[in-house]
Each structure stands twice: as structure tokens, then as C-alpha cells.
Motif scaffolding. Structure first.
Motif, mmCIF file in Angstrom:
data_model
loop_
_atom_site.group_PDB
_atom_site.id
_atom_site.type_symbol
_atom_site.label_atom_id
_atom_site.label_comp_id
_atom_site.label_asym_id
_atom_site.label_seq_id
_atom_site.Cartn_x
_atom_site.Cartn_y
_atom_site.Cartn_z
ATOM 1 N N ILE A 4 44.241 47.488 38.206
ATOM 2 C CA ILE A 4 44.279 46.519 39.825
ATOM 3 C C ILE A 4 45.784 47.114 40.859
ATOM 4 O O ILE A 4 45.575 47.196 41.782
ATOM 5 C CB ILE A 4 44.844 45.492 39.414
ATOM 6 C CG1 ILE A 4 44.866 44.340 40.460
ATOM 7 C CG2 ILE A 4 46.614 45.448 38.863
ATOM 8 C CD1 ILE A 4 43.817 44.014 40.696
ATOM 9 N N PHE A 5 46.222 47.623 40.438
ATOM 10 C CA PHE A 5 47.278 48.885 41.255
ATOM 11 C C PHE A 5 45.778 49.833 42.123
ATOM 12 O O PHE A 5 45.665 49.959 43.594
ATOM 13 C CB PHE A 5 47.791 49.014 40.810
ATOM 14 C CG PHE A 5 49.087 48.734 40.598
ATOM 15 C CD1 PHE A 5 49.875 47.568 41.296
ATOM 16 C CD2 PHE A 5 48.936 48.294 38.698
ATOM 17 C CE1 PHE A 5 50.489 46.909 40.171
ATOM 18 C CE2 PHE A 5 50.093 47.136 38.282
ATOM 19 C CZ PHE A 5 51.213 46.817 39.153
ATOM 20 N N THR A 6 45.038 50.553 41.680
ATOM 21 C CA THR A 6 44.389 51.163 42.459
ATOM 22 C C THR A 6 43.214 50.671 43.446
ATOM 23 O O THR A 6 42.475 50.601 43.683
ATOM 24 C CB THR A 6 43.514 52.501 41.358
ATOM 25 O OG1 THR A 6 43.359 51.823 40.276
ATOM 26 C CG2 THR A 6 44.737 53.283 40.804
ATOM 27 N N PHE A 7 42.779 49.234 42.694
ATOM 28 C CA PHE A 7 41.895 48.618 42.613
ATOM 29 C C PHE A 7 42.308 47.959 44.523
ATOM 30 O O PHE A 7 42.013 48.398 46.146
ATOM 31 C CB PHE A 7 40.691 47.465 41.987
ATOM 32 C CG PHE A 7 40.387 46.670 42.632
ATOM 33 C CD1 PHE A 7 39.138 46.933 42.506
ATOM 34 C CD2 PHE A 7 40.612 45.227 43.464
ATOM 35 C CE1 PHE A 7 37.852 46.599 42.917
ATOM 36 C CE2 PHE A 7 39.679 44.282 44.434
ATOM 37 C CZ PHE A 7 38.004 45.074 43.662
ATOM 38 N N THR A 8 43.664 47.784 44.480
ATOM 39 C CA THR A 8 44.510 46.960 45.531
ATOM 40 C C THR A 8 44.377 48.453 46.661
ATOM 41 O O THR A 8 44.608 48.219 47.768
ATOM 42 C CB THR A 8 45.347 46.027 45.484
ATOM 43 O OG1 THR A 8 46.165 47.041 44.580
ATOM 44 C CG2 THR A 8 45.319 44.563 44.799
#
Length: 42
Positions: A4-8
Motif C-alpha cells: 500500500i505504501f508504494t501504491f499511494t
């Protein structure tokens, strides 16, 4: 994307995410599995 961190980090908003996937879908094309129709409307 791994989490989720790389996605956001990649998509700063829902609109940028939608635009990315819309562009990919338009590039690859869309075809109905039932009838083979290949036109779509956003």
C-alpha cells in the motif's frame, strides 16, 4: 506494486489511479467475453 505504501506513493489521488488504469485499458483494448463486442463507454 508490492504494498500500500508504494501504491499511494505512485498514485497521489483516486483520480490519478483511475486515469492510469483507464489509459492501460484503452491501450490494451476491451472485448466482451460473451459477444466479442469491442466498444466501451466511460
Amino acid at each position: 506494486m508490492r504494498n500500500i505504501f508504494t501504491f499511494t506513493a505512485h498514485f497521489d489521488s483516486e483520480q490519478s489511479c483511475r486515469a492510469h488504469f483507464k489509459e492501460a485499458r484503452d491501450k490494451n483494448g476491451v472485448e466482451c467475453k460473451n459477444c466479442g463486442h469491442n466498444e466501451h463507454f466511460w
